[in-house]
Design an enzyme around this catalytic site. Structure first.
Site, PDB file in Angstrom:
ATOM      1  NE  ARG A 182      -7.172   4.173   5.274  1.00 33.55           N
ATOM      2  CZ  ARG A 182      -6.454   4.601   6.081  1.00 33.55           C
ATOM      3  NH1 ARG A 182      -6.660   4.928   7.306  1.00 33.55           N
ATOM      4  NH2 ARG A 182      -5.334   5.159   5.784  1.00 33.55           N
ATOM      5  CG  ASP A 197       2.959   1.784   9.423  1.00 39.21           C
ATOM      6  OD1 ASP A 197       2.644   2.665  10.185  1.00 39.21           O
ATOM      7  OD2 ASP A 197       3.089   2.015   8.232  1.00 39.21           O
ATOM      8  CB  CYS A 218      -5.178  11.404  11.447  1.00 40.63           C
ATOM      9  SG  CYS A 218      -3.475  10.662  11.853  1.00 40.63           S
ATOM     10  NE  ARG A 234       0.528  10.360  10.063  1.00 43.12           N
ATOM     11  CZ  ARG A 234      -0.168   9.167   9.483  1.00 43.12           C
ATOM     12  NH1 ARG A 234      -1.298   8.870   9.896  1.00 43.12           N
ATOM     13  NH2 ARG A 234       0.556   8.847   8.688  1.00 43.12           N
ATOM     14  N   PRO A 235       1.554  17.223  11.172  1.00 40.74           N
ATOM     15  CG  PRO A 235       3.222  18.297  11.699  1.00 40.74           C
ATOM     16  CD  PRO A 235       2.585  17.092  12.176  1.00 40.74           C
ATOM     17  CE  LYS A 247      -1.815   1.683   4.079  1.00 45.70           C
ATOM     18  NZ  LYS A 247      -1.658   3.086   4.133  1.00 45.70           N
ATOM     19  CG  ASN A 248       2.605   2.732   3.512  1.00 47.65           C
ATOM     20  OD1 ASN A 248       1.274   2.870   3.402  1.00 47.65           O
ATOM     21  ND2 ASN A 248       2.932   2.755   4.767  1.00 47.65           N
TER      22      ASN A 248
HETATM   23  C1  UD1 Z   1       4.124   7.173   6.308  1.00 46.62           C
HETATM   24  C2  UD1 Z   1       3.354   5.824   6.228  1.00 46.62           C
HETATM   25  C3  UD1 Z   1       2.933   5.345   7.505  1.00 46.62           C
HETATM   26  C4  UD1 Z   1       3.929   5.246   8.574  1.00 46.62           C
HETATM   27  C5  UD1 Z   1       4.636   6.535   8.662  1.00 46.62           C
HETATM   28  C6  UD1 Z   1       5.803   6.219   9.370  1.00 46.62           C
HETATM   29  C7  UD1 Z   1       2.630   6.100   3.848  1.00 46.62           C
HETATM   30  C8  UD1 Z   1       1.332   6.392   2.663  1.00 46.62           C
HETATM   31  N1  UD1 Z   1       2.276   6.198   5.223  1.00 46.62           N
HETATM   32  O1  UD1 Z   1       3.241   8.071   6.764  1.00 46.62           O
HETATM   33  O2  UD1 Z   1       2.197   4.308   7.125  1.00 46.62           O
HETATM   34  O3  UD1 Z   1       3.244   4.961   9.761  1.00 46.62           O
HETATM   35  O4  UD1 Z   1       5.209   6.876   7.416  1.00 46.62           O
HETATM   36  O5  UD1 Z   1       6.486   5.323   8.841  1.00 46.62           O
HETATM   37  O6  UD1 Z   1       3.892   5.904   3.316  1.00 46.62           O
HETATM   38  N2  UD1 Z   1       6.114  15.139  10.611  1.00 46.62           N
HETATM   39  C9  UD1 Z   1       5.892  16.534  10.732  1.00 46.62           C
HETATM   40  N3  UD1 Z   1       6.030  17.322   9.814  1.00 46.62           N
HETATM   41  C10 UD1 Z   1       5.983  16.791   8.112  1.00 46.62           C
HETATM   42  C11 UD1 Z   1       6.006  15.686   8.064  1.00 46.62           C
HETATM   43  C12 UD1 Z   1       5.944  14.569   9.109  1.00 46.62           C
HETATM   44  O7  UD1 Z   1       6.076  16.950  11.757  1.00 46.62           O
HETATM   45  O8  UD1 Z   1       5.841  17.942   7.351  1.00 46.62           O
HETATM   46  C13 UD1 Z   1       6.117  14.132  11.648  1.00 46.62           C
HETATM   47  C14 UD1 Z   1       4.969  13.211  11.724  1.00 46.62           C
HETATM   48  O9  UD1 Z   1       3.914  13.808  12.571  1.00 46.62           O
HETATM   49  C15 UD1 Z   1       5.217  11.995  12.459  1.00 46.62           C
HETATM   50  C16 UD1 Z   1       6.609  11.798  11.954  1.00 46.62           C
HETATM   51  O10 UD1 Z   1       7.098  13.137  11.305  1.00 46.62           O
HETATM   52  O11 UD1 Z   1       5.392  12.199  13.788  1.00 46.62           O
HETATM   53  C17 UD1 Z   1       6.866  10.801  10.539  1.00 46.62           C
HETATM   54  O12 UD1 Z   1       5.885  10.828   9.899  1.00 46.62           O
HETATM   55  P1  UD1 Z   1       5.841  10.757   8.179  1.00 46.62           P
HETATM   56  O13 UD1 Z   1       7.005   9.675   7.990  1.00 46.62           O
HETATM   57  O14 UD1 Z   1       5.739  11.878   7.333  1.00 46.62           O
HETATM   58  O15 UD1 Z   1       4.756   9.834   8.069  1.00 46.62           O
HETATM   59  P2  UD1 Z   1       3.736   9.691   6.822  1.00 46.62           P
HETATM   60  O16 UD1 Z   1       4.607   9.936   5.728  1.00 46.62           O
HETATM   61  O17 UD1 Z   1       2.374  10.530   7.002  1.00 46.62           O
END
Ligand code: UD1
Length: 423
Positions: A403, A311, A116, A121-122, A22-23
């Site tokens: 999902r 995950d 969420c 998750r910003p 999926k990811n």
């Molecule tokens: C992706 C995965 C999700 C997994 C996560 C962490 C997909 C579609 N989803 O989610 O399944 O749980 O990686 O391995 O691939 N953060 C910020 N600012 C930003 C971006 C991130 O503060 O601009 C923080 C998030 O709040 C979180 C951390 O960084 O605490 C990691 O998040 P991130 O790696 O971005 O998660 P996703 O990419 O959303």
């Protein structure tokens, strides 16, 4: 709303095939926006999140053809570079269209994902990176508005830059890598996410004519090119689905063989399962696991790849709930990812939460009960606990599972589990 009824208490046994990840699928589908020629992806999992992304792309003008597990996307015209709130709120990964849209169409309007269930998750890092590449970005009425700067020829194009993300972000790295593929000049992403899905995306982009090196390491270099062409790409196997079935076998005292898996992408998980006493054998694309008579509890700490994945944290909480001993689980990636703990307690698990630490004391047996799924991986942990628990467990709100797990009931039935979907 659908529910899943599980008659647990017996080991799961047999063989199932792993689906496409999926990811990896979600960013790869978004990558189709980068070219005016068709991109054909195979091993595309049939998941609600994939449908959501396809719906979003179709709304932008992308022509989509599905044939079995293949999807061909033709983004020769993008007439509406917009990701509306209704789509983004159901799937945060919709943010993955931001980078490709700004790079190819020169502009994008993408809803802010908002909070969420598992944390705030910003997406500030996505915005910071695009701004460094020359985009003008503002947030208005809950939408990110981004425009690439005008070049001398009047066209809009991002420019390469040195990017450093404040924390490791998976979709952030993917968004910026896709944007940089069409930028003018070189981009270097430092502190990049090393997840295998990032490397899978880079491989596909390179097939499309991109010039990316270092994906899979924490420094990715991208030489921007003027255009990308069509390509074919097979999506990598889902390492989290793989890990989830392995945990189900471990927690139920079962024996399982997963075909079409990629063991190299889940070393931290296999390592923990071995530590718990499971016998694991890898043979090419298959992984076999045999649970011990007495499962030992395993402590763990989640971190970005190659460390233990967030995950898989919920699934290991279910495993630890029925193991011998006490495990300490530390969640360092998301601030609110223990919602499954209270639901697991309803089945008789002994779990204490203190901030980002969970202490799980294994119990001799879990007992079936009605529980509520709160997010995708939390739901998976409830399925595992339900399979291990004596009697019937009913999991409510299983749309989360749809999902991210392709044909969950069919696969569980093939493994001898007694499961029913209640409509
Ligand atoms: C992706 C995965 C999700 C997994 C996560 C962490 C997909 C579609 N989803 O989610 O399944 O749980 O990686 O391995 O691939 N953060 C910020 N600012 C930003 C971006 C991130 O503060 O601009 C923080 C998030 O709040 C979180 C951390 O960084 O605490 C990691 O998040 P991130 O790696 O971005 O998660 P996703 O990419 O959303």
């Amino acid at each position: 709303m659908h529910k899943l009824a599980i008659e647990g208490g017996s080991p799961i046994q047999g063989e199932v095939a792993v689906s496409g990840a999926k990811n990896a699928a979600l960013p790869l589908l978004a990558a189709a926006l980068l070219s005016d020629e068709p991109l054909t992806l195979s091993n595309v999992p049939r998941l609600v999140d994939v449908d959501t992304m396809l719906g979003l792309l179709a709304q932008m003008g992308v022509a989509i053809e599905r044939d079995g597990d293949s999807v061909t996307l033709d983004a020769s015209t993008i007439d509406n570079p917009l990701a509306p709130y209704e789509r983004v709120k159901t799937m945060r990964a919709a943010i993955l269209v931001l980078g490709p849209l700004v790079a190819r169409a020169g502009e994008a309007k993408v809803s802010l994902p908002g909070g969420c269930a598992i944390g705030a998750r910003p997406v500030d890092q996505h915005i910071k990176g695009l701004t460094a590449m020359g985009a003008e970005v503002s947030v208005q009425h809950g939408y990110i508005l981004a425009t690439a700067p005008k070049g001398r020829d009047g066209g809009r194009r991002l420019s390469g830059a040195r990017l450093f993300t404040d924390m490791v972000t998976v979709t952030g790295t993917e968004n910026l890598m896709m944007a940089a593929a069409l930028a003018q000049g070189e981009t270097v992403i430092e502190n990049a996410a090393r997840e295998p899905e990032v490397a899978d995306l880079a491989e596909c982009l390179n097939r499309m004519g991109a010039r990316i090196s270092g994906a899979g390491s924490d420094e990715i270099r991208i030489q921007g090119v003027a255009r990308l062409h069509g390509a074919r790409h097979r999506i990598m196997p889902d390492r989290i689905e793989t890990g989830t079935y392995l945990c189900a076998a471990a927690a139920t005292g079962g024996k399982i063989r997963l075909s079409g898996a990629l063991a190299a992408s889940l070393e931290a998980v296999l390592d923990k399962l071995a530590e718990s006493g499971c016998k694991i054998a890898v043979d090419g694309e298959s992984i076999s696991l045999e649970a011990p008579t007495k499962l030992r509890s395993v402590s763990l700490r989640t971190s970005p790849y190659p460390a233990f994945p967030t995950d898989m944290q919920a699934q290991f909480m279910a495993v630890n709930a029925v193991a011998e001993g006490t495990a300490v689980i530390r969640e360092t990636v998301f601030e609110n990812r223990f919602m499954h703990a209270v639901e697991l307690s309803r089945l008789g698990a002994d779990i204490k939460i203190d901030g980002n630490t969970a202490v799980v004391k294994g119990v001799a047996r879990l007992e079936g009960a009605t529980v509520m799924a709160t997010d995708l991986r939390a739901s998976a942990s409830l399925v595992i606990a339900g399979l291990a628990a004596a009697g019937e467990t009913v999991i409510e709100r299983i749309y989360h599972l749809d999902r991210g797990y392709e044909q969950l009931e069919q696969k569980l039935l093939a493994l001898g589990a007694r499961v029913r979907r209640l409509k």
